[in-house]
Design a protein around this motif. Structure first.
Motif, short mmCIF file in Angstrom:
data_model
loop_
_atom_site.label_atom_id
_atom_site.label_comp_id
_atom_site.label_asym_id
_atom_site.label_seq_id
_atom_site.Cartn_x
_atom_site.Cartn_y
_atom_site.Cartn_z
N PRO A 305 0.86 -1.32 -0.07
CA PRO A 305 0.13 -0.09 -0.08
C PRO A 305 0.92 1.20 0.03
O PRO A 305 1.69 1.42 0.77
CB PRO A 305 -0.82 -0.23 1.37
N GLY A 306 0.52 2.15 -0.79
CA GLY A 306 1.20 3.39 -0.95
C GLY A 306 2.29 3.58 -1.93
O GLY A 306 2.75 4.44 -2.32
N GLU A 307 2.82 2.30 -2.45
CA GLU A 307 3.78 2.14 -3.35
C GLU A 307 2.85 2.19 -4.82
O GLU A 307 2.12 1.49 -5.14
CB GLU A 307 4.74 0.98 -3.15
N PRO A 308 3.74 2.61 -5.87
CA PRO A 308 3.25 2.80 -7.18
C PRO A 308 3.02 1.23 -7.88
O PRO A 308 3.86 0.31 -7.75
CB PRO A 308 3.92 3.77 -8.16
N LEU A 309 1.93 1.17 -8.44
CA LEU A 309 1.77 -0.26 -9.20
C LEU A 309 2.62 -0.21 -10.53
O LEU A 309 2.75 0.89 -11.00
CB LEU A 309 0.20 -0.59 -9.51
N ARG A 335 -0.02 8.93 -15.90
CA ARG A 335 -0.63 10.05 -15.24
C ARG A 335 -1.24 9.97 -13.94
O ARG A 335 -1.11 10.76 -12.79
CB ARG A 335 -1.56 10.79 -15.97
N LEU A 336 -1.49 8.74 -13.50
CA LEU A 336 -2.33 8.43 -12.15
C LEU A 336 -1.26 7.88 -11.31
O LEU A 336 -1.48 7.43 -10.19
CB LEU A 336 -3.34 7.37 -12.43
N GLY A 337 0.14 7.86 -11.58
CA GLY A 337 1.26 7.63 -10.68
C GLY A 337 1.95 6.24 -10.59
O GLY A 337 2.74 5.71 -9.92
N CYS A 338 1.53 5.44 -11.65
CA CYS A 338 1.94 4.02 -12.01
C CYS A 338 3.12 4.19 -12.89
O CYS A 338 3.44 4.93 -13.50
CB CYS A 338 0.97 3.28 -12.51
N GLN A 339 4.06 3.09 -12.62
CA GLN A 339 5.27 2.83 -13.32
C GLN A 339 4.65 1.90 -14.60
O GLN A 339 4.01 0.95 -14.31
CB GLN A 339 6.30 2.02 -12.46
N THR A 340 4.95 2.31 -15.66
CA THR A 340 4.50 1.72 -17.00
C THR A 340 5.38 1.06 -17.89
O THR A 340 6.63 1.71 -17.93
CB THR A 340 3.41 2.66 -17.74
N LEU A 341 5.14 0.13 -18.67
CA LEU A 341 6.07 -0.52 -19.65
C LEU A 341 4.98 -0.89 -20.90
O LEU A 341 4.27 -1.73 -20.54
CB LEU A 341 7.00 -1.69 -19.14
N THR A 640 -12.73 9.25 -21.50
CA THR A 640 -11.28 9.28 -21.63
C THR A 640 -10.59 8.19 -21.10
O THR A 640 -11.20 7.40 -20.11
CB THR A 640 -10.99 10.31 -20.93
N TYR A 641 -9.17 7.87 -21.73
CA TYR A 641 -8.58 6.90 -21.06
C TYR A 641 -7.89 7.06 -19.54
O TYR A 641 -8.19 6.07 -18.71
CB TYR A 641 -7.20 6.70 -21.93
N ASP A 642 -7.99 8.16 -19.21
CA ASP A 642 -7.94 8.29 -17.83
C ASP A 642 -9.05 7.96 -16.96
O ASP A 642 -8.70 7.42 -15.70
CB ASP A 642 -7.81 10.21 -17.23
N VAL A 643 -10.27 8.31 -17.34
CA VAL A 643 -11.58 7.75 -16.57
C VAL A 643 -11.49 6.21 -16.56
O VAL A 643 -11.68 5.36 -15.72
CB VAL A 643 -12.73 8.03 -17.39
N ALA A 645 -8.71 4.21 -16.88
CA ALA A 645 -7.65 3.72 -15.79
C ALA A 645 -7.90 3.78 -14.35
O ALA A 645 -7.69 3.12 -13.49
CB ALA A 645 -6.28 4.57 -16.21
N ARG A 646 -8.57 4.97 -14.09
CA ARG A 646 -9.01 5.05 -12.78
C ARG A 646 -10.04 3.94 -12.38
O ARG A 646 -9.86 3.54 -11.20
CB ARG A 646 -9.94 6.43 -12.53
N ARG A 647 -10.89 3.52 -13.17
CA ARG A 647 -11.87 2.63 -13.12
C ARG A 647 -11.09 1.36 -12.54
O ARG A 647 -11.57 0.30 -11.86
CB ARG A 647 -12.67 2.50 -14.13
N ILE A 648 -10.21 0.93 -13.62
CA ILE A 648 -9.45 -0.35 -13.26
C ILE A 648 -8.72 -0.22 -11.91
O ILE A 648 -8.50 -1.27 -11.20
CB ILE A 648 -8.35 -0.41 -14.53
N LEU A 649 -8.17 1.01 -11.76
CA LEU A 649 -7.18 0.84 -10.29
C LEU A 649 -8.28 0.75 -9.13
O LEU A 649 -7.94 0.11 -8.12
CB LEU A 649 -6.45 2.24 -10.42
N ALA A 650 -9.40 1.31 -9.47
CA ALA A 650 -10.46 1.23 -8.24
C ALA A 650 -10.88 -0.27 -8.15
O ALA A 650 -11.05 -0.79 -6.87
CB ALA A 650 -11.71 1.99 -8.59
N GLU A 651 -11.19 -1.04 -9.14
CA GLU A 651 -11.56 -2.44 -8.91
C GLU A 651 -10.27 -3.05 -8.29
O GLU A 651 -10.52 -3.92 -7.34
CB GLU A 651 -11.63 -2.72 -10.47
N ILE A 652 -9.03 -2.74 -8.65
CA ILE A 652 -7.75 -3.42 -7.93
C ILE A 652 -7.59 -3.17 -6.61
O ILE A 652 -7.59 -3.95 -5.72
CB ILE A 652 -6.63 -2.99 -8.86
N HIS A 653 -7.95 -2.00 -6.28
CA HIS A 653 -7.82 -1.46 -4.80
C HIS A 653 -8.85 -2.17 -4.22
O HIS A 653 -8.71 -2.55 -2.96
CB HIS A 653 -7.82 -0.01 -4.74
#
Length: 663
Positions: A305-309, A335-341, A640-643, A645-653
């Motif tokens: 918790p608190g570390e970027p995904l 943009r939501l703070g995740c590390q991405t590849l 938008t993609y931001d919406v 991405a937020r939806r996915i992260l909310a489900e994971i959280h």
């Protein structure tokens, strides 16, 4: 003088054979008919007539005559082989194989019989056994031209097209045959030569070859030898001895055709060896992927918790929508703070295999894997979340096979049609997610930006989707309905399926010519308004060619076009949630939309768009210069993609039991 019956038949058969050898089949047939009038069931005459009917591809009549001839002469191998040819022409492959086997048993030295047995084995579900027999014959005499055509056909059926082409080339060279090519032409392939000078000469043509049905790139020219420092990027030296291993590791596109000139045995064997090693490289790549699976499965992420995904996706630069959707979604996660590849080919010469992506996965060990249009996840750790976003009916989904869904799979679908396939595959829960837009790219213009009074369309032509005459009939019938303003719906698709045999689902997804019809209608309105068409493939359409401006890179270039244009044509046959509609609307460009509201899932955006169903309606809309009752920008709200991405992260959280807010 009156000849005895047998002598008269013999004379007629000799005369028929002479006519036949001179290519005078009608005269030969008249001789054989007269012979049959002398003795109706004469086996040799029936055999000769059957051979003529075979050449005429009249397999049904030939089979009746040749079956009788073979049974009357049970030890006459040619009759049994010809009977098998007729059965094969009728697609009665098991019976044909039995005839060929009997003919081979009667004449064990008959190489034609051996060829027929090998070819028929492939048609009766034993392709590897058939290839083993054919390759044994090839080993006896590589310069025997007749063996190469059945080998080309056998490898073609097995989708080993490089080997198929090599055998077809051998047949052409050895027999001076000038018949049609079965697969892509030499000019449409990346090539492998045995001499650097030939590769350099071919490269100077700078020919474009198809990489996908939509995309062409500059041809790659390989040669047998060590790389030379002066080689241009599209000329690549790879020694024949290391061809399989080098290609398997390389990210570059494979050569698909082997080019050699000589007719001698050494050149022939060398050419076939190169083709076999190119085919073997694909199998090596699969083994590389299998070898990497344990490392990927062992790349277990720790959720703190608190570390970027860490979020990873992989795609191909040779796709369009999937590539840009993957990139934009990963950018939203960043943009939501995740590390991405995001892994994909680095340039147009490359075409990555699965093991190229898997190696990077094992090193990155993501918490979340994002995939568009596939669920290849057997090598993911069970701790990793896997997001699958289905936008098209892919073979993996429609094959009917169950997909081994995981507890941490998040499944999103574009429309109800895809929902049904996902549920059938065993997906536990399917969420709706339509196309998204990148709000940082697709947005209204700054105040004062001038819009030209023009209408634009951005997209590829779908004319290439037609694969056979039955599908061409379907397209013509649908086009006639569109021109008449008549309904094009599932009732029509099912009626066409009954008439032509083309599946209704194939018609619905691939064959409705709304795009081509609407673009033609638009071009015919050029006397009213400026018309510009962008994309791929339209240069071959004489109606569109005068208005075609070429391809336009997706993203900023498309958005800038929409921000400076008054109207955008949106011709989808059954969907009003398309990415093209949302992107044009987000830029404030007025969508001129093919009216598919009777088929499309809501919302329908009635007040945000202008509508047409016929050529005349499109012309009236453009001539009137109307504006919608509501601002088109509303079509893109919340998409938008931001919406997403937020939806996915909310489900994971939620699944992890995390309560901290998403930044």
């Amino acid at each position: 003088m009156i000849l005895p019956v047998d002598d008269e038949i013999d004379a007629l058969l000799r005369q028929g054979a002479e006519w036949n050898a001179q290519g005078r089949g009608d005269e030969a047939m008249s001789c054989y008919v007269r012979a049959l009038q002398c003795r109706p069931n004469h086996p040799e005459t029936l055999f000769r007539v059957g051979e003529i009917l075979l050449r005429a591809r009249d397999f049904s009549r030939a089979e009746g005559l040749l079956s009788f001839a073979a049974q009357q002469r049970p030890t006459h191998a040619p009759s049994w082989l010809a009977w098998g040819d007729a059965l094969r022409g009728l697609k009665r492959f098991d019976e044909a194989l039995a005839c060929f086997r009997h003919g081979e048993s009667l004449d064990s030295a008959n190489r034609e019989a051996k060829i027929r047995v090998g070819a028929a084995l492939g048609e009766t579900g034993h392709p590897e056994e058939g290839l083993e027999r054919l390759n044994a014959l090839l080993g006896e005499d590589p310069e025997w031209s007749e063996i190469h055509l059945p080998l080309a056909a056998a490898h073609g059926k097995a989708r080993r097209l490089t080997l198929a082409q090599a055998h077809l080339r051998a047949f052409r060279l050895l027999s001076a045959w000038s018949g049609p090519d079965f697969w892509e032409d030499e000019e449409d392939s990346d090539l492998y030569f045995f001499h650097r000078e030939e590769a350099l000469e071919a490269d100077r043509e700078r020919r474009q070859v198809p990489v996908t049905v939509f995309l062409k790139e500059t041809r790659l020219c390989y040669y047998d030898g060590e790389p030379h420092p002066d080689d241009p990027p599209t000329v690549i030296g790879v020694p024949l001895a290391r061809l399989s291993e080098t290609l398997a590791e390389s990210p570059l596109r494979f050569p698909r055709r082997v080019i050699w000139r000589g007719l001698d045995r050494a050149q022939l064997v060398r050419g076939l060896t190169a083709a076999a090693r190119i085919e073997a490289a694909a199998a090596l790549q699969e083994r590389r992927a299998q070898a990497l699976a344990p490392a990927c499965y062992g790349a277990v992420p720790r959720f703190v918790p608190g570390e970027p995904l860490r979020v990873m996706g992989f795609t191909s630069r040779h796709t369009t929508v999937m590539q840009y959707a993957s990139r934009s979604l990963l950018q939203a996660f960043a943009r939501l703070g995740c590390q991405t590849l995001l892994t994909r080919e680095e340039n147009e010469r490359e075409q990555w295999a699965m093991h190229h992506h898997m190696a990077r996965y094992a090193a990155f060990a993501p918490h979340v894997m994002v995939s568009i249009n596939h669920a290849r996840h057997a090598w993911l750790p069970r701790e990793t979340f896997h997001v699958t976003w289905w936008q098209d009916e892919m073979d993996e989904l429609t094959s009917g096979a169950a997909i081994p869904w995981r507890e941490r799979d998040l499944v999103y679908s574009l429309d109800p049609g895809l929902d049904r396939w996902l549920i059938q595959s065993g997906a536990p829960r399917v969420e709706r997610q339509g196309f998204c837009i990148d709000a940082g790219v697709f947005h209204p213009p700054v105040p004062g930006t001038e819009r030209r009074r023009k209408v634009v369309f951005v997209g590829v032509t779908h004319a290439h989707m037609v694969e056979n005459p039955a599908e061409e009939v379907v397209r013509r019938r649908l086009l006639a309905r569109l021109e008449a303003g008549e309904a094009v719906d599932w009732a029509v698709f099912h009626a066409l399926e009954r008439e032509t045999g083309v599946p209704a689902r194939r018609i619905h997804w691939d064959l409705i010519p709304v795009r081509e019809a609407a673009v033609h209608w638009l071009c015919q309105c050029a006397d009213l308004i400026d018309v510009e068409i962008y994309g791929r493939g339209w240069e071959e359409d004489p109606v569109v060619r005068p208005f075609f401006k070429g391809p336009l890179p997706h993203g900023a270039a498309v958005a800038d076009l929409y921000r400076h244009s008054r109207f955008a044509l949106v011709p989808h046959p059954y969907d009003l949630q398309s990415q093209r509609l949302a992107e044009a609307a987000a830029c404030g460009c007025i969508p001129v939309v093919f009216d598919c509201r009777s088929l499309a899932a809501p919302p329908h955006w009635e007040d945000h768009c202008l509508w047409f169903r016929t050529r005349e309606e499109l012309r009236r809309v453009l001539q009137a210069g109307e504006v919608p009752a509501a601002d088109p920008v509303g079509v893109a709200a919340g998409r938008t993609y931001d919406v997403f991405a937020r939806r996915i992260l909310a489900e994971i959280h939620q699944r992890l039991g995390w309560t901290e807010a998403i930044q």
